[in-house]
Design a protein around this motif. Structure first.
Motif, PDB file in Angstrom:
ATOM      1  N   VAL A   1      31.526  40.535  46.663  1.00 46.20           N
ATOM      2  CA  VAL A   1      32.470  41.650  46.697  1.00 46.20           C
ATOM      3  C   VAL A   1      33.914  41.226  46.453  1.00 46.20           C
ATOM      4  CG1 VAL A   1      33.428  43.465  48.193  1.00 46.20           C
ATOM      5  CG2 VAL A   1      30.975  42.993  48.227  1.00 46.20           C
ATOM      6  N   PHE A   2      34.333  40.079  47.000  1.00 43.38           N
ATOM      7  CA  PHE A   2      35.746  39.693  46.978  1.00 43.38           C
ATOM      8  C   PHE A   2      36.116  38.702  45.877  1.00 43.38           C
ATOM      9  CE2 PHE A   2      35.645  40.513  51.802  1.00 43.38           C
ATOM     10  CZ  PHE A   2      36.045  41.822  51.617  1.00 43.38           C
ATOM     11  N   ALA A   3      35.144  37.990  45.302  1.00 45.73           N
ATOM     12  CA  ALA A   3      35.440  36.932  44.329  1.00 45.73           C
ATOM     13  C   ALA A   3      35.448  37.509  42.912  1.00 45.73           C
ATOM     14  CB  ALA A   3      34.411  35.807  44.444  1.00 45.73           C
ATOM     15  N   PHE A   4      36.628  37.591  42.324  1.00 50.12           N
ATOM     16  CA  PHE A   4      36.770  38.132  40.973  1.00 50.12           C
ATOM     17  C   PHE A   4      36.723  37.006  39.937  1.00 50.12           C
ATOM     18  CE2 PHE A   4      38.608  41.389  43.630  1.00 50.12           C
ATOM     19  CZ  PHE A   4      38.218  42.581  43.014  1.00 50.12           C
ATOM     20  N   ASP A   5      36.199  37.319  38.756  1.00 49.20           N
ATOM     21  CA  ASP A   5      36.226  36.371  37.647  1.00 49.20           C
ATOM     22  C   ASP A   5      37.670  36.078  37.250  1.00 49.20           C
ATOM     23  OD1 ASP A   5      33.468  36.402  37.563  1.00 49.20           O
ATOM     24  OD2 ASP A   5      33.332  37.789  35.864  1.00 49.20           O
ATOM     25  N   ASP A   6      37.937  34.858  36.844  1.00 49.87           N
ATOM     26  CA  ASP A   6      39.253  34.467  36.358  1.00 49.87           C
ATOM     27  C   ASP A   6      39.088  33.771  35.011  1.00 49.87           C
ATOM     28  OD1 ASP A   6      41.791  33.612  35.858  1.00 49.87           O
ATOM     29  OD2 ASP A   6      42.096  32.624  37.795  1.00 49.87           O
ATOM     30  N   PRO A   7      39.252  34.529  33.914  1.00 48.17           N
ATOM     31  CA  PRO A   7      39.050  33.936  32.584  1.00 48.17           C
ATOM     32  C   PRO A   7      39.987  32.770  32.289  1.00 48.17           C
ATOM     33  CG  PRO A   7      39.127  36.341  32.465  1.00 48.17           C
ATOM     34  CD  PRO A   7      39.563  35.962  33.849  1.00 48.17           C
ATOM     35  N   GLU A   8      41.184  32.775  32.866  1.00 49.54           N
ATOM     36  CA  GLU A   8      42.139  31.707  32.581  1.00 49.54           C
ATOM     37  C   GLU A   8      41.651  30.356  33.090  1.00 49.54           C
ATOM     38  OE1 GLU A   8      46.044  32.565  33.924  1.00 49.54           O
ATOM     39  OE2 GLU A   8      46.235  34.409  32.734  1.00 49.54           O
ATOM     40  N   THR A   9      41.044  30.352  34.247  1.00 51.24           N
ATOM     41  CA  THR A   9      40.556  29.091  34.821  1.00 51.24           C
ATOM     42  C   THR A   9      39.061  28.892  34.606  1.00 51.24           C
ATOM     43  OG1 THR A   9      40.152  30.124  36.985  1.00 51.24           O
ATOM     44  CG2 THR A   9      42.345  29.192  36.590  1.00 51.24           C
ATOM     45  N   GLY A  10      38.401  29.922  34.096  1.00 47.54           N
ATOM     46  CA  GLY A  10      36.957  29.839  33.914  1.00 47.54           C
ATOM     47  C   GLY A  10      36.158  30.047  35.185  1.00 47.54           C
ATOM     48  N   THR A  11      36.813  30.504  36.254  1.00 51.26           N
ATOM     49  CA  THR A  11      36.136  30.728  37.525  1.00 51.26           C
ATOM     50  C   THR A  11      35.242  31.963  37.438  1.00 51.26           C
ATOM     51  OG1 THR A  11      37.952  29.735  38.771  1.00 51.26           O
ATOM     52  CG2 THR A  11      36.457  31.213  39.976  1.00 51.26           C
ATOM     53  N   VAL A  12      34.026  31.830  37.929  1.00 51.75           N
ATOM     54  CA  VAL A  12      33.067  32.944  37.957  1.00 51.75           C
ATOM     55  C   VAL A  12      32.979  33.469  39.382  1.00 51.75           C
ATOM     56  CG1 VAL A  12      30.672  33.642  37.571  1.00 51.75           C
ATOM     57  CG2 VAL A  12      31.757  31.981  36.045  1.00 51.75           C
TER      58      VAL A  12
END
Length: 458
Positions: A143-154
């Motif tokens: 629910v709380f963890a959003f994707d971050d395209p800049e860092t590649g975080t899933v």
């Protein structure tokens, strides 16, 4: 993060921290006088064990890069010990981590409703470690963890793949705690002495008021800074609380002929629960409606629970589970495009995909939370009985487990001695004034001073 934003989040953290003594007062006042200290201990103990779990590996599980890119659970080693959050890079990541500690801890504290007055304190702390690790952390990641395209975080699959809307934790906090509290209550079974009447309703209202203050930090801090969104959700939260109070006491008036203080406090909390997932997605008028509807449904759920003999002592499933569902469904049906989230409800011409996205998130949350909590509690019960003995329950969990009582009714030594002297003088005067000798019935000397040292255990 700007200085003003940091200042607001710091204030929000302080407000959310206030929710712990607030919840202790709310829950403690609703119990019998022989169970109140144990509830205080369970609530504050939740903060203690969650903080340790969260700083060691919990933050990674919640907001870390998803293991294998599957969106199921974060990397527990990514933020281990907060060691990589200690650089002053202006991101405010350490402050954010502290904020999320309180989210996790208050979720666990709410679950205590299902164990009130009948669970060993050590077992509760162990249950807390397991619950935060196995139940809360994965769901919070979804629910709380959003994707971050800049860092590649899933991030988590519910918020990124499904696209569900939940502003501040209606799923991960409230529905999660509601379903988990219900499961724990069913595994432990009902209190042998039966439900008790609330022993201190003013204490309950004080707790509800403190929770409302904390909720403004809970929802307002989720906005991420000192901005218009924070202002908006603080206002909608206040309006939903007002709607919730009215909703619950209207139901009481219609069904029982009398509104009650307990009902008003319960409605206040239900309204705040209902607005949590919807605070940025409804209009001010819609916020009042969310609170009213959430509280009315919570009142119905409390009656349903009572008819089925379920000892969810403090109604966490009704007030947090059902009201949380109501808030999520209100977004789906009546969300306002003019609100900051821009989510328009399907009854107002919005995207029909909301009809499956929000119900899916609700269903997944309830099944996950209830099922995993039931398994954890059942396994603990099999290994070692986690419920207090009949003798301890009859004595009162405060005395039996903590060797303390909430209330000292014995008069002070000065007043006790004065009372004994007054009683003795009165008895002597009566004896001297008696016309004939014979046995004289006199008041019991020092009766007030020999009163029980604690209130009657429930």
């Amino acid at each position: 993060m700007e200085a003003a934003d940091i200042a607001w989040i710091l204030a929000a953290v302080a407000l959310v921290a206030l929710m712990f003594p607030g919840l202790a007062f709310l829950y403690g006042g609703m119990l019998g006088s022989g169970q109140v200290l144990n509830m205080f201990m369970m609530v504050m103990g939740s903060l203690a064990v969650t903080s340790v779990v969260y700083v060691i590996y919990g933050h990674g599980l919640v907001l870390g890069d998803s293991v294998g890119g599957l969106g199921l659970i974060g990397n527990p080693l990514e933020f281990a010990g907060f060691s990589n959050l200690l650089v002053n890079d202006g991101s405010g990541s350490l402050l954010t981590a502290g904020f999320y500690i309180l989210f996790a801890a208050i979720s666990l504290a709410l679950v205590a409703s299902g164990a009130a007055g009948r669970m060993k304190f050590g077992a509760w702390l162990l249950f807390g470690v397991l619950w935060v690790t196995l139940v809360y952390a994965p769901l919070a990641h979804w629910v709380f963890a959003f994707d971050d395209p800049e860092t590649g975080t899933v991030g988590g699959w519910l918020v990124n793949t499904v696209g569900m809307h939940d502003f501040a934790g209606g799923t991960a906090v409230h529905m999660n705690a509601g379903a988990s509290g219900l499961a724990l209550a069913l595994v432990l079974g009902a209190r042998r002495s039966g439900a008790t009447r609330p022993h201190n309703l003013p204490l309950t209202l004080i707790g509800a008021g403190m929770l409302m203050i904390g909720w403004l930090g809970f929802n307002g801090g989720t906005a991420g800074g000192a901005n218009f969104l924070a202002s908006y959700v603080v206002v909608t939260s206040i309006l939903a609380a007002a709607g919730g109070m009215l909703g619950f006491i209207v139901v009481e008036r219609v069904r029982h002929g009398r509104p009650t203080l307990l009902g008003l406090a319960t409605g206040l909390i239900a309204g705040l629960v209902g607005i949590t997932p919807a605070a940025d997605a409804v209009s001010p008028v819609g916020a009042i409606a969310v609170g009213f509807l959430a509280a009315a449904l919570a009142a119905w759920a409390i009656s349903w629970k009572s008819h089925h003999g379920i000892d969810d002592s403090l109604d966490v499933f009704a007030v947090h589970g059902i009201a949380g569902i109501a808030g999520a469904f209100f977004v789906m049906l009546f969300g306002s495009a003019a609100a900051p989230a821009g989510v328009q409800g399907v009854l107002l011409g919005g995207d029909l995909s909301l009809l499956w996205r929000e119900p899916l998130a609700v269903a997944v949350t309830l099944v996950w939370s209830f099922g995993l909590t039931w398994l954890i509690a059942t396994a603990m019960m099999k290994v070692h009985d986690i419920r207090i003995s009949r003798e301890d329950e009859d004595m009162g969990v405060d005395r039996a487990i903590h060797a303390e009582t909430a209330y000292e009714l014995r008069q002070s030594t000065m007043f006790g001695q004065a009372a004994r002297r007054a009683d003795a003088d009165t008895a002597a005067d009566r004896k001297a004034a008696a016309p004939t000798p014979g046995p004289i019935s006199s008041p019991s000397v020092g009766a007030a001073d020999d009163a029980p040292t604690a209130s009657t255990a429930s």
